[in-house]
Design an enzyme around this catalytic site. Sequence first.
Site, PDB file in Angstrom:
ATOM      1  N   HIS A  38       9.166  -3.351   3.728  1.00  0.00           N
ATOM      2  CA  HIS A  38       8.790  -3.566   2.322  1.00  0.00           C
ATOM      3  C   HIS A  38      10.024  -3.855   1.475  1.00  0.00           C
ATOM      4  O   HIS A  38      10.012  -4.735   0.613  1.00  0.00           O
ATOM      5  CB  HIS A  38       8.132  -2.304   1.745  1.00  0.00           C
ATOM      6  N   GLN A  74      -2.753 -12.511   7.455  1.00  0.00           N
ATOM      7  CA  GLN A  74      -2.904 -12.237   6.021  1.00  0.00           C
ATOM      8  C   GLN A  74      -2.229 -13.339   5.199  1.00  0.00           C
ATOM      9  O   GLN A  74      -2.797 -13.832   4.211  1.00  0.00           O
ATOM     10  CB  GLN A  74      -2.292 -10.878   5.705  1.00  0.00           C
ATOM     11  N   MET A 131       0.839  -1.205   0.000  1.00  0.00           N
ATOM     12  CA  MET A 131       0.000   0.000   0.000  1.00  0.00           C
ATOM     13  C   MET A 131       0.875   1.256   0.000  1.00  0.00           C
ATOM     14  O   MET A 131       0.376   2.357   0.267  1.00  0.00           O
ATOM     15  CB  MET A 131      -0.934  -0.010   1.205  1.00  0.00           C
ATOM     16  N   GLY A 132       2.169   1.100  -0.287  1.00  0.00           N
ATOM     17  CA  GLY A 132       3.035   2.270  -0.392  1.00  0.00           C
ATOM     18  C   GLY A 132       3.511   2.796   0.952  1.00  0.00           C
ATOM     19  O   GLY A 132       3.395   2.127   1.975  1.00  0.00           O
ATOM     20  N   HIS A 178       8.906   1.302   3.650  1.00  0.00           N
ATOM     21  CA  HIS A 178       9.952   1.314   4.677  1.00  0.00           C
ATOM     22  C   HIS A 178      10.831   0.091   4.470  1.00  0.00           C
ATOM     23  O   HIS A 178      10.622  -0.698   3.525  1.00  0.00           O
ATOM     24  CB  HIS A 178       9.321   1.366   6.060  1.00  0.00           C
TER      25      HIS A 178
HETATM   26  P1  AMP Z   1       1.410  -2.954   3.472  1.00  0.00           P
HETATM   27  O1  AMP Z   1       1.979  -1.903   2.590  1.00  0.00           O
HETATM   28  O2  AMP Z   1       1.306  -2.573   4.900  1.00  0.00           O
HETATM   29  O3  AMP Z   1       0.137  -3.559   2.905  1.00  0.00           O
HETATM   30  O4  AMP Z   1       2.468  -4.156   3.466  1.00  0.00           O
HETATM   31  C1  AMP Z   1       2.892  -4.743   2.256  1.00  0.00           C
HETATM   32  C2  AMP Z   1       3.662  -5.990   2.573  1.00  0.00           C
HETATM   33  O5  AMP Z   1       4.798  -5.664   3.362  1.00  0.00           O
HETATM   34  C3  AMP Z   1       2.840  -7.017   3.364  1.00  0.00           C
HETATM   35  O6  AMP Z   1       3.131  -8.331   2.897  1.00  0.00           O
HETATM   36  C4  AMP Z   1       3.353  -6.808   4.767  1.00  0.00           C
HETATM   37  O7  AMP Z   1       3.225  -7.964   5.577  1.00  0.00           O
HETATM   38  C5  AMP Z   1       4.809  -6.480   4.519  1.00  0.00           C
HETATM   39  N1  AMP Z   1       5.384  -5.766   5.656  1.00  0.00           N
HETATM   40  C6  AMP Z   1       4.887  -4.666   6.283  1.00  0.00           C
HETATM   41  N2  AMP Z   1       5.651  -4.325   7.335  1.00  0.00           N
HETATM   42  C7  AMP Z   1       6.651  -5.237   7.387  1.00  0.00           C
HETATM   43  C8  AMP Z   1       7.763  -5.434   8.268  1.00  0.00           C
HETATM   44  N3  AMP Z   1       8.009  -4.625   9.295  1.00  0.00           N
HETATM   45  N4  AMP Z   1       8.591  -6.479   8.011  1.00  0.00           N
HETATM   46  C9  AMP Z   1       8.363  -7.305   6.976  1.00  0.00           C
HETATM   47  N5  AMP Z   1       7.326  -7.171   6.116  1.00  0.00           N
HETATM   48  C10 AMP Z   1       6.479  -6.163   6.322  1.00  0.00           C
END
Ligand code: AMP
Length: 281
Positions: free
Chosen positions: A35, A151, A28-29, A32
């Site tokens: 990602h 998820q 979702m952008g 960090h």
């Molecule tokens: P999001 O942008 O929050 O939807 O996350 C996108 C992907 O990045 C998802 O598969 C999350 O589980 C993964 N993600 C988010 N935060 C972390 C983190 N701290 N460490 C590893 N993967 C992450």
Amino acid sequence: MIVTGDIAEVRAARWGGGNLSWGFVPTMGYLHAGHLALVERAIAENERTAVSIYVNPTQFGPREDFSSYPRALTQDMALLENAGVDLVFTPSDSVMYPVGFQTAVAVPELSMLLEGASRPGHFAGVATVVAKLFNIVQPTRAYFGQKDAQQSVVLGRMVTDLNFPVDLIVCPTVREHDGLAMSSRNAYLFLAERTAAVVLYQALTAAKEALLAGQRDGPALRQLIEKRVAAEPLARLDYAAVVHPHTLTELTVVEESALLLLAVFMGRTRLIDNMLVELAG
Ligand code: AMP
């Protein structure tokens, strides 16, 4: 790096070079290091890598943070270009949900529990958008974070049940120096909340240590997490749970492994975290 919101252009890039392996990281952008760890792994394991950036409205509840969700598209693009990503898919809502859209993917049992109990409809939104993204990008492998443990379980069920020809790869949670799991939502935290947010990691660590030291009683481990969170005045627990890592059902007694999870409100910001504990022997 191709940046496009157009489905035909994604397909052309995907198949234009022949049948290469493609890694895919849906996001979702507001990217960090968590990602970027997924992106780096995808790049290492595939001939090409695609990332999607899409804040999917259907996975947010009516009183959740869809409209305030942080966005930083220019910075995200620079990070992805620098990492060596081949394709970024940035669809609009009208591309993803054109007029007349009505189909949904449901994984009902796994979606009712834990996050799903607190966020009704969330996983139907996630499963539907990820199914669409898989059909658009047609990746060989897709990379998800352990941070969102449920998820990954829900999507694993979907991929098996609907025979998606994609390998799901779950990557470790990337943490800040004090242990707080990286999250785009950490940007919402006020300074005192940010400091106090370490309680999620500390509560999970305490339960993990107790488990490794021989405490196998699921409810006792859950209460340990609850007590640690209750001791932090800025934190309000939503739920804590000790569950089976695949079925997500509560464990009375931990045998081989356990997934420890919690969701906590720090002020108005809702944070989640988890730890997977495998017992040797
Ligand atoms: P999001 O942008 O929050 O939807 O996350 C996108 C992907 O990045 C998802 O598969 C999350 O589980 C993964 N993600 C988010 N935060 C972390 C983190 N701290 N460490 C590893 N993967 C992450």
